[in-house]
Design a protein around this motif. Sequence first.
Motif, mmCIF file in Angstrom:
data_model
loop_
_atom_site.group_PDB
_atom_site.id
_atom_site.type_symbol
_atom_site.label_atom_id
_atom_site.label_comp_id
_atom_site.label_asym_id
_atom_site.label_seq_id
_atom_site.Cartn_x
_atom_site.Cartn_y
_atom_site.Cartn_z
ATOM 1 N N ALA A 114 0.659 -1.028 0.114
ATOM 2 C CA ALA A 114 0.214 0.010 -0.023
ATOM 3 C C ALA A 114 0.798 1.216 0.016
ATOM 4 C CB ALA A 114 -0.843 -0.157 1.279
ATOM 5 N N VAL A 115 0.231 2.183 -0.693
ATOM 6 C CA VAL A 115 1.121 3.639 -0.720
ATOM 7 C C VAL A 115 0.195 4.551 0.023
ATOM 8 C CG1 VAL A 115 1.992 5.582 -2.142
ATOM 9 C CG2 VAL A 115 2.388 3.106 -2.761
ATOM 10 N N TRP A 116 0.525 5.174 0.868
ATOM 11 C CA TRP A 116 -0.245 6.364 1.571
ATOM 12 C C TRP A 116 0.396 7.555 1.353
ATOM 13 C CZ3 TRP A 116 0.990 8.991 6.174
ATOM 14 C CH2 TRP A 116 0.172 9.746 6.818
ATOM 15 N N LYS A 121 0.994 8.567 -11.356
ATOM 16 C CA LYS A 121 1.323 7.451 -12.002
ATOM 17 C C LYS A 121 2.196 6.643 -11.343
ATOM 18 C CE LYS A 121 0.511 8.751 -16.814
ATOM 19 N NZ LYS A 121 0.925 8.776 -18.141
ATOM 20 N N GLU A 122 3.248 7.375 -10.881
ATOM 21 C CA GLU A 122 4.232 6.486 -10.203
ATOM 22 C C GLU A 122 3.676 5.891 -8.805
ATOM 23 O OE1 GLU A 122 8.120 5.894 -10.710
ATOM 24 O OE2 GLU A 122 6.777 6.007 -12.331
ATOM 25 N N ILE A 123 2.748 6.539 -8.066
ATOM 26 C CA ILE A 123 1.889 6.078 -6.870
ATOM 27 C C ILE A 123 1.227 4.807 -7.319
ATOM 28 C CG2 ILE A 123 0.235 6.354 -5.306
ATOM 29 C CD1 ILE A 123 0.929 9.333 -5.150
ATOM 30 N N ALA A 124 0.554 4.814 -8.526
ATOM 31 C CA ALA A 124 -0.451 3.518 -8.799
ATOM 32 C C ALA A 124 0.665 2.690 -9.503
ATOM 33 C CB ALA A 124 -1.154 4.096 -10.037
ATOM 34 N N ARG A 125 1.729 2.871 -10.026
ATOM 35 C CA ARG A 125 2.504 1.950 -10.504
ATOM 36 C C ARG A 125 3.199 1.092 -9.437
ATOM 37 N NH1 ARG A 125 8.107 1.235 -10.790
ATOM 38 N NH2 ARG A 125 8.574 3.170 -10.299
ATOM 39 N N VAL A 126 3.904 1.717 -8.312
ATOM 40 C CA VAL A 126 4.640 0.870 -7.273
ATOM 41 C C VAL A 126 3.590 0.402 -5.985
ATOM 42 C CG1 VAL A 126 6.446 2.624 -7.466
ATOM 43 C CG2 VAL A 126 5.012 3.126 -5.817
ATOM 44 N N GLY A 127 2.567 0.698 -6.072
ATOM 45 C CA GLY A 127 1.458 0.170 -5.066
ATOM 46 C C GLY A 127 0.615 -0.463 -5.635
ATOM 47 N N LYS A 128 0.340 -1.761 -4.811
ATOM 48 C CA LYS A 128 -0.641 -2.681 -5.113
ATOM 49 C C LYS A 128 -2.212 -1.978 -4.754
ATOM 50 C CE LYS A 128 2.126 -6.586 -4.191
ATOM 51 N NZ LYS A 128 2.672 -7.271 -3.055
ATOM 52 N N ARG A 129 -1.988 -1.266 -3.787
ATOM 53 C CA ARG A 129 -3.279 -0.520 -3.292
ATOM 54 C C ARG A 129 -2.586 0.866 -3.076
ATOM 55 N NH1 ARG A 129 -4.061 -5.417 -0.445
ATOM 56 N NH2 ARG A 129 -2.418 -4.903 0.845
ATOM 57 N N TYR A 130 -3.469 2.001 -2.966
ATOM 58 C CA TYR A 130 -3.145 3.292 -2.475
ATOM 59 C C TYR A 130 -4.204 4.174 -1.933
ATOM 60 C CZ TYR A 130 -4.871 4.640 -7.255
ATOM 61 O OH TYR A 130 -5.648 4.696 -8.281
ATOM 62 N N PHE A 131 -3.797 5.013 -1.115
ATOM 63 C CA PHE A 131 -4.713 6.025 -0.499
ATOM 64 C C PHE A 131 -4.124 7.593 -0.760
ATOM 65 C CE2 PHE A 131 -5.722 8.843 2.991
ATOM 66 C CZ PHE A 131 -7.081 8.648 3.137
ATOM 67 N N VAL A 132 -4.744 8.238 -1.487
ATOM 68 C CA VAL A 132 -4.138 9.574 -1.636
ATOM 69 C C VAL A 132 -5.180 10.708 -1.329
ATOM 70 C CG1 VAL A 132 -2.931 11.003 -3.307
ATOM 71 C CG2 VAL A 132 -2.710 8.603 -3.653
ATOM 72 N N GLN A 133 -4.708 11.389 -0.415
ATOM 73 C CA GLN A 133 -5.706 12.619 0.131
ATOM 74 C C GLN A 133 -4.989 13.945 -0.227
ATOM 75 O OE1 GLN A 133 -4.746 14.759 2.601
ATOM 76 N NE2 GLN A 133 -6.741 15.569 3.248
ATOM 77 N N THR A 134 -5.852 14.799 -0.719
ATOM 78 C CA THR A 134 -5.204 16.224 -0.911
ATOM 79 C C THR A 134 -6.484 17.179 -0.527
ATOM 80 O OG1 THR A 134 -4.276 17.473 -2.553
ATOM 81 C CG2 THR A 134 -6.034 16.105 -3.363
ATOM 82 N N PRO A 135 -6.107 18.331 -0.195
ATOM 83 C CA PRO A 135 -6.956 19.367 -0.048
ATOM 84 C C PRO A 135 -7.803 19.797 -1.212
ATOM 85 C CG PRO A 135 -4.818 20.173 0.982
ATOM 86 C CD PRO A 135 -4.691 18.835 0.248
ATOM 87 N N TYR A 136 -9.342 20.164 -1.098
ATOM 88 C CA TYR A 136 -9.965 20.202 -2.315
ATOM 89 C C TYR A 136 -9.716 21.505 -2.680
ATOM 90 C CZ TYR A 136 -14.425 20.273 -4.945
ATOM 91 O OH TYR A 136 -15.445 20.604 -6.069
ATOM 92 N N LEU A 137 -9.704 21.817 -4.030
ATOM 93 C CA LEU A 137 -9.699 23.183 -4.708
ATOM 94 C C LEU A 137 -10.711 24.168 -4.250
ATOM 95 C CD1 LEU A 137 -8.419 25.401 -6.475
ATOM 96 C CD2 LEU A 137 -9.913 24.239 -8.319
#
Length: 169
Positions: A40-42, A78-94
């Motif tokens: 997983a990538v967080w 793309k790198e996050i999706a490539r290296v992680g079997k799963r991922y969780f990416v959070q960011t402030p909303y515009l």
Amino acid sequence: MLADIFEEPMKRGVLKYGLKGYQLIPIDGPLPFEDQSFDAVWCNSAIEHVTVPRSELRSISSAEFKRRAEKHQKVFAKEIARVGKRYFVQTPYLHFVLEAHSWLPLVHYFSHVTRYRLSKWTKRFWVKQWSADFMAYSKRRFKAHFPTATGLLDEKVAGMTKSIIAYKK
């Protein structure tokens, strides 16, 4: 294992949580890991800062900042999706009324040049110290950067979307 562009926080994390180690990663370019090498990538409130080096913030035009930030954020996603079997990416909303880094209303709508000048000016008296190195995400652009996401979530405050989350199970 931890991976980041800053070594000191990772050293503290390894000591505090007993992790196996850490990997210092380059500021730009591909991540130094094999495909799906992480369970997983967080990534929490970081991708919006993948823009340009802070040393260039003063001299870069708003149009160039936006162009380069878009390119770097897309590659990083793309790198996050490539290296992680799963991922969780959070960011402030515009489109949240308060900008998360400065705690000032509507700052994220200003041009990069104006944000840079405002960040320098407010450092003299504002409670929140911040840098103009971010480019916030709309839901549409976030979804486009994470096409393999299982889902997108809204984190809400007072009924308004404060941040957005892309995840892959």
